[in-house]
Motif scaffolding. Structure first.
Motif, short mmCIF file in Angstrom:
data_model
loop_
_atom_site.label_atom_id
_atom_site.label_comp_id
_atom_site.label_asym_id
_atom_site.label_seq_id
_atom_site.Cartn_x
_atom_site.Cartn_y
_atom_site.Cartn_z
N HIS A 111 11.84 0.57 -10.72
CA HIS A 111 13.41 0.17 -11.35
C HIS A 111 13.24 0.14 -12.74
O HIS A 111 14.04 0.31 -13.55
N ASN A 140 14.75 2.53 -16.25
CA ASN A 140 15.59 1.89 -17.17
C ASN A 140 15.11 1.58 -18.43
O ASN A 140 15.78 1.04 -19.24
N LEU A 178 16.37 4.12 -4.25
CA LEU A 178 16.23 4.60 -5.28
C LEU A 178 16.00 6.03 -5.09
O LEU A 178 15.57 6.72 -6.19
N GLY A 180 17.56 7.80 -7.95
CA GLY A 180 17.07 7.38 -9.26
C GLY A 180 17.85 6.17 -9.65
O GLY A 180 18.48 5.67 -8.82
N HIS A 181 17.84 5.99 -10.93
CA HIS A 181 18.50 4.72 -11.52
C HIS A 181 18.86 4.94 -13.20
O HIS A 181 18.05 5.65 -13.62
N PHE A 219 20.57 8.60 -13.36
CA PHE A 219 20.96 8.62 -11.98
C PHE A 219 21.65 9.98 -11.73
O PHE A 219 22.45 10.39 -12.17
N CYS A 220 21.06 10.44 -10.41
CA CYS A 220 21.96 11.79 -10.05
C CYS A 220 23.25 11.87 -10.11
O CYS A 220 23.96 11.07 -9.46
#
Length: 420
Positions: A64, A68, A356, A359-360, A364-365
């Protein structure tokens, strides 16, 4: 499948030796290895079949954080010579023409390009299109044999996501019918000396020609759809030709193949848990929550694409040289017991479920709402209209695709009592 191949081991005494991420046992079930890696620490040196060495992030909190971390950029320009020698295998000029899509961009360029696609994939728009998606799913089931066996991939999972994508982005029917799924394999690494290199390059040229034809058609036949809007943006010089071609490349490849793979991983998970499959069939109201759990349990996006530091940097206690590739294991993060209770259990009641799989952060998708709708409709349709649906081969005979970043199978033989 050569089940005698040894599983990669984690050697705490030789931290500089990369852990190989390859071989049939690993691809069929990577989770024991991911468990050992998580227990040994959050960051590990790994080796891919192409010879690329990378730094793999495994635990949930570390993953995570990395997703980011604005120190980690996605542009291939950040990669050092060691990475480039093995990873930049798409030949020129195609690499420059097709690899400048969203997955390989950083702000502000990423921000500028992403705004062109977000409106097409909003949850509100996807909800409006659900009836049409259901029609497509039903038509595919109608074409299956009245009784099994059937291949769930070639008969449904490989076709439904592409048909849905064509509707969402405005791909003309004639063009959609000519799309060759084999072109999607251009994202699977084939090195310059590989015997399959010539076939790889033929796929690449075929896909590039197809994209050029689609652009020419949309320029002559404008409509209120995503492809027309992208072509118009190019004509206004808000996108370069390379950005336009790359974004269409990403839509055609990343916009449908992962959903195909996620359908296969979801069905395999349900076949391995017949009690949960029966429960879901009996109560389709569980579908939204079940889809989230199936995404967590075995994600089609096993690993993220490359990220790079632009200077030597600390990553959770590990010094990572500038330009080395950093990859996040989404599957390892989604099975972290420090974040998910009983992570190896398929629990359709799991809530909350902050997986996830998409993603993030800024990457993010953008198609997450579409993928969720596709999975809910596809699973609900298959379970409702194919009573007695079951795996028609031994579990150990499932052939998992050898893709570096993804999980799935190209064939899934199934049986069922009848077609409703």
């Amino acid at each position: 499948m050569t089940t005698q191949e040894p599983r990669p081991a984690v050697d705490a005494e030789s931290p500089t030796d990369p852990v190989p991420l390859m071989g049939c046992p690993y691809k069929s079930n990577p989770y024991p290895l991911y468990e050992r890696l998580r227990e040994a620490g959050p960051v590990h040196r790994v080796l891919f079949p192409s010879g690329v060495q990378a730094w793999l992030v495994t635990g949930y909190e570390a993953a995570h954080s990395a997703l980011n971390d604005d120190r980690l950029g996605k542009s291939h320009d950040r990669g050092n010579d060691r990475w480039r020698a093995r990873a930049s295998i798409m030949p020129e000029p195609q690499h420059s023409q097709l690899q400048v899509h969203l997955l390989h961009q950083d702000p502000p360029k990423h921000t500028r390009m992403r705004r062109f696609v977000t409106d097409a994939f909003t949850p509100r728009r996807i909800e409006r299109l659900r009836p049409r998606f259901q029609e497509l799913a039903d038509a595919l089931v109608d074409a299956l044999p009245e009784t099994g066996p059937a291949d769930l991939v070639t008969g449904f999972a490989a076709r439904f996501p592409f048909q849905v994508l064509a509707e969402v982005i405005g791909l003309p029917g004639e063009s959609a019918a000519r799309f060759d799924r084999d072109w999607g394999k251009v994202v699977q690494p084939v090195g310059p000396t590989d015997p399959g290199r010539s076939r790889y390059e033929a796929r690449l040229h075929g896909l590039q020609s197809y994209i050029a034809e689609v652009v020419a058609h949309k320029r002559e036949h404008r409509d209120d759809d995503l492809l027309s809007h992208l072509v118009a943006a190019r004509d206004r010089r808000e996108l370069t030709q390379e950005e336009l071609d790359s974004m269409i490349f990403q839509l055609l490849v990343a916009g449908q193949e992962p959903v195909t793979n996620q359908l296969t991983t979801a069905m395999v998970a349900l076949f391995r848990h017949p009690g949960q499959l029966a429960r879901l069939r009996a109560d389709l109201g569980l579908l939204p929550r079940a889809v989230e759990e199936l995404l967590r349990y075995d994600s089609a996006f096993e690993l993220t694409t490359w990220r790079f530091f632009d200077r030597d940097s600390d990553l959770h206690g590990t010094e990572v040289p500038a330009g080395d590739s950093v990859i996040v294991s989404l599957c390892a993060a989604n099975r972290d017991p420090r974040r998910f209770a009983d992570p190896d259990m398929l629990d359709l009641d799991r809530s909350p479920n902050p997986h996830l799989a998409f993603g993030h952060g800024i990457h993010f998708c953008p198609g997450a709402a579409l993928a969720r709708a596709e999975l809910q409709i596809a699973l609900g349709t298959l379970l409702t209209r194919l009573p007695g649906l079951h795996l028609a081969v031994r579990d150990e005979d499932i052939q998992w695709i050898p893709a570096v970043l993804g999980r799935g199978t190209d064939h899934l033989p199934v049986g069922y009592d009848r077609r409703l």
